[in-house]
Design an enzyme around this catalytic site. Structure first.
Site, PDB file in Angstrom:
ATOM      1  N   ARG A 111       3.577  -0.645 -15.329  1.00 36.76           N
ATOM      2  CA  ARG A 111       4.222  -1.875 -14.833  1.00 36.76           C
ATOM      3  C   ARG A 111       5.488  -2.057 -15.642  1.00 36.76           C
ATOM      4  O   ARG A 111       5.425  -2.227 -16.871  1.00 36.76           O
ATOM      5  CB  ARG A 111       3.277  -3.069 -14.994  1.00 36.76           C
ATOM      6  CG  ARG A 111       3.970  -4.404 -14.785  1.00 36.76           C
ATOM      7  CD  ARG A 111       3.022  -5.572 -14.620  1.00 36.76           C
ATOM      8  NE  ARG A 111       2.390  -5.541 -13.316  1.00 36.76           N
ATOM      9  CZ  ARG A 111       1.820  -6.603 -12.726  1.00 36.76           C
ATOM     10  NH1 ARG A 111       1.795  -7.765 -13.336  1.00 36.76           N
ATOM     11  NH2 ARG A 111       1.268  -6.499 -11.543  1.00 36.76           N
ATOM     12  N   HIS A 138       6.147  -3.230  -5.292  1.00 34.03           N
ATOM     13  CA  HIS A 138       4.764  -3.466  -5.733  1.00 34.03           C
ATOM     14  C   HIS A 138       3.816  -2.788  -4.729  1.00 34.03           C
ATOM     15  O   HIS A 138       3.093  -3.451  -3.982  1.00 34.03           O
ATOM     16  CB  HIS A 138       4.488  -4.969  -5.823  1.00 34.03           C
ATOM     17  CG  HIS A 138       3.295  -5.341  -6.638  1.00 34.03           C
ATOM     18  ND1 HIS A 138       2.476  -4.403  -7.252  1.00 34.03           N
ATOM     19  CD2 HIS A 138       2.747  -6.549  -6.943  1.00 34.03           C
ATOM     20  CE1 HIS A 138       1.509  -5.033  -7.903  1.00 34.03           C
ATOM     21  NE2 HIS A 138       1.650  -6.325  -7.723  1.00 34.03           N
ATOM     22  N   GLN A 141       0.042  -3.663  -4.338  1.00 31.88           N
ATOM     23  CA  GLN A 141      -0.199  -4.947  -3.691  1.00 31.88           C
ATOM     24  C   GLN A 141      -0.179  -4.777  -2.170  1.00 31.88           C
ATOM     25  O   GLN A 141      -1.085  -5.247  -1.467  1.00 31.88           O
ATOM     26  CB  GLN A 141       0.881  -5.944  -4.120  1.00 31.88           C
ATOM     27  CG  GLN A 141       0.705  -7.316  -3.526  1.00 31.88           C
ATOM     28  CD  GLN A 141      -0.521  -8.042  -4.058  1.00 31.88           C
ATOM     29  OE1 GLN A 141      -0.725  -8.123  -5.262  1.00 31.88           O
ATOM     30  NE2 GLN A 141      -1.347  -8.558  -3.168  1.00 31.88           N
ATOM     31  N   ASP A 233       5.563 -15.546  -1.932  1.00 38.24           N
ATOM     32  CA  ASP A 233       5.410 -15.142  -3.341  1.00 38.24           C
ATOM     33  C   ASP A 233       6.217 -16.144  -4.162  1.00 38.24           C
ATOM     34  O   ASP A 233       7.049 -16.900  -3.620  1.00 38.24           O
ATOM     35  CB  ASP A 233       5.937 -13.711  -3.513  1.00 38.24           C
ATOM     36  CG  ASP A 233       5.727 -13.153  -4.917  1.00 38.24           C
ATOM     37  OD1 ASP A 233       4.934 -13.745  -5.697  1.00 38.24           O
ATOM     38  OD2 ASP A 233       6.361 -12.132  -5.248  1.00 38.24           O
ATOM     39  N   CYS A 273       0.417 -12.860  -3.012  1.00 43.38           N
ATOM     40  CA  CYS A 273      -0.041 -11.821  -3.948  1.00 43.38           C
ATOM     41  C   CYS A 273      -0.686 -12.434  -5.183  1.00 43.38           C
ATOM     42  O   CYS A 273      -1.472 -11.781  -5.852  1.00 43.38           O
ATOM     43  CB  CYS A 273       1.120 -10.930  -4.333  1.00 43.38           C
ATOM     44  SG  CYS A 273       2.499 -11.829  -5.060  1.00 43.38           S
ATOM     45  N   ARG A 301      -7.474  -5.431  -4.072  1.00 46.91           N
ATOM     46  CA  ARG A 301      -6.726  -4.647  -5.060  1.00 46.91           C
ATOM     47  C   ARG A 301      -7.642  -3.598  -5.678  1.00 46.91           C
ATOM     48  O   ARG A 301      -7.254  -2.452  -5.894  1.00 46.91           O
ATOM     49  CB  ARG A 301      -6.139  -5.553  -6.151  1.00 46.91           C
ATOM     50  CG  ARG A 301      -5.112  -6.582  -5.677  1.00 46.91           C
ATOM     51  CD  ARG A 301      -3.826  -5.935  -5.183  1.00 46.91           C
ATOM     52  NE  ARG A 301      -3.252  -5.075  -6.185  1.00 46.91           N
ATOM     53  CZ  ARG A 301      -2.483  -5.497  -7.204  1.00 46.91           C
ATOM     54  NH1 ARG A 301      -2.156  -6.768  -7.292  1.00 46.91           N
ATOM     55  NH2 ARG A 301      -2.003  -4.644  -8.095  1.00 46.91           N
TER      56      ARG A 301
HETATM   57  N1   CP Z   1      -0.578  -9.739  -7.729  1.00 49.20           N
HETATM   58  C1   CP Z   1      -0.496  -9.197  -8.946  1.00 49.20           C
HETATM   59  O1   CP Z   1      -0.011  -8.076  -9.116  1.00 49.20           O
HETATM   60  O2   CP Z   1      -1.024  -9.953  -9.948  1.00 49.20           O
HETATM   61  P1   CP Z   1      -0.873  -9.661 -11.508  1.00 49.20           P
HETATM   62  O3   CP Z   1       0.557  -9.869 -11.874  1.00 49.20           O
HETATM   63  O4   CP Z   1      -1.790 -10.660 -12.150  1.00 49.20           O
HETATM   64  O5   CP Z   1      -1.320  -8.260 -11.785  1.00 49.20           O
HETATM   65  N1  NVA Z   2       7.208 -11.015  -7.468  1.00 46.53           N
HETATM   66  C1  NVA Z   2       6.274 -11.283  -8.533  1.00 46.53           C
HETATM   67  C2  NVA Z   2       4.966 -10.630  -8.243  1.00 46.53           C
HETATM   68  C3  NVA Z   2       3.884 -10.906  -9.247  1.00 46.53           C
HETATM   69  C4  NVA Z   2       2.618 -10.202  -8.942  1.00 46.53           C
HETATM   70  C5  NVA Z   2       6.851 -10.787  -9.838  1.00 46.53           C
HETATM   71  O1  NVA Z   2       7.411  -9.696  -9.877  1.00 46.53           O
HETATM   72  O2  NVA Z   2       6.747 -11.501 -10.838  1.00 46.53           O
END
Ligand code: CP
Ligand code: NVA
Length: 318
Positions: A111, A138, A141, A233, A273, A301
């Site tokens: 990540r 993502h 997701q 989101d 998400c 997930r």
């Molecule tokens: N939706 C999602 O990826 O959640 P987290 O940021 O908690 O992993």
């Molecule tokens: N768009 C958000 C998604 C979190 C799961 C971010 O990147 O923070």
């Protein structure tokens, strides 16, 4: 008992963006995720002896917990590396990290803030690098989201959905997957918060092959009209916190509330998400309504990522 013999393999070496999966692989992944969910015991030793590193530069509840559990429930084990106090590449170059890790582990789940650092890891890693959220995409997701819609509606071809809010990483992944699955997606954002033009062009180039249409709009009401799923989101993604206040102003007319949900197709679902900022992009009322399938998405997930890991690590490569 493990039944890995029929698991299709992903041909790309890495999953950096949704387009690393072909349309057929994406369909196969959703089918496998449904089977893994129904019969988890069949896959309980599929990753026996496999080790997977998780490198996270940003916080996570769902992605971290579901990857760790997925690996454990498939018989493998994970090692978590927390990079929140120092970005990947700071202590040592990403290319060196990749060449250490690939001597020990069978995959790297990362990540990252930038897509570039993910690409750098992948460039130097001999084992698959999987995008667990980057600033641009993502994919894990979106896989779970389309599994959720498939389970709920039975078929994705001809399905209509709307994404309301920021043209961000989640939006990009939804567009690229929708385009390949025959799902027509209208994205409504304020001006200057549209999705990346290259991603839009890519999704639109793919869409005719599946019969999908990818549309952009500045009008949330127009976007949700006829839609069977409304997705939103947070307005301020991780890494953009300095803009929080300015974004609250820009996105003020883009809240998913009961009035907006009343404009959808009958029996439409609400998707997010998570994490959600109630009172901003979505009201508490919509989050808690019978239309809300946000926890089904979160549950999936686990299953979708199991399917992904199986296709990378247990699937038969031709
Ligand atoms: N939706 C999602 O990826 O959640 P987290 O940021 O908690 O992993
Ligand atoms: N768009 C958000 C998604 C979190 C799961 C971010 O990147 O923070």
């Amino acid at each position: 008992m493990t039944t890995t013999a029929n698991i299709p393999a992903i041909q790309a070496p890495h999953l950096l963006a949704d387009t690393d999966l072909t349309a057929d692989e994406l369909q196969a992944l959703i089918s496998l995720a449904v089977d893994v969910k129904r019969s988890p015991a069949r896959y309980a030793t599929a990753l026996a002896g496999k080790s997977i590193a998780l490198l996270f530069e940003k916080p996570s509840l769902r992605t971290r917990v579901t990857f760790e559990l997925a690996i454990q429930q498939l018989g493998g084990h994970s090692v978590f590396q927390d990079h929140r106090d120092g970005r990947i590449g700071e202590r040592e170059p990403a290319k060196d990290m990749a060449r250490n890790l690939d001597r020990w582990v069978d995959a790297i789940v990362a990540r990252t803030f930038t897509q570039q650092i993910l690409e750098r890891l992948a460039q130097w890693s001999s084992v698959p690098v999987i995008n667990a959220l980057s600033g641009k995409y993502h994919p894990c997701q979106a896989m779970a989201d389309f599994q959720t819609l498939y389970e709920r509606f039975g078929s994705l071809k001809g399905f209509k959905m709307a994404f309301i809010g920021d043209g961000n990483n989640v939006c990009h992944s939804l567009m690229l997957c929708a385009a390949r699955l025959g799902v027509s997606l209208t994205v409504a954002t304020p001006p200057e918060y549209e999705p990346d033009a290259e991603v839009v062009a890519h999704a639109r180039a793919i869409a005719p092959s599946s019969g999908a249409a990818i549309e952009l709009s500045f009008d949330p009401r127009q976007a949700v009209s006829g839609a069977s799923a409304v997705y939103t989101d947070i307005w301020t993604s991780m890494g953009w916190e300095a803009e929080t206040q300015q974004r609250r102003v820009a996105f003020a007319g883009f809240q998913v509330n009961d009035e907006l949900m009343a404009e959808t197709a009958p029996n439409a679902v609400f998707m997010h998400c998570l994490p959600a900022a109630r009172g901003e992009e979505v009201t508490d009322s919509v989050m808690e309504s019978p239309a809300s399938i946000v926890f089904d998405q979160a549950e999936n997930r686990l299953h979708a990522q199991k399917a992904l890991l199986l296709m990378f690590l247990a699937g038969k490569r031709s």
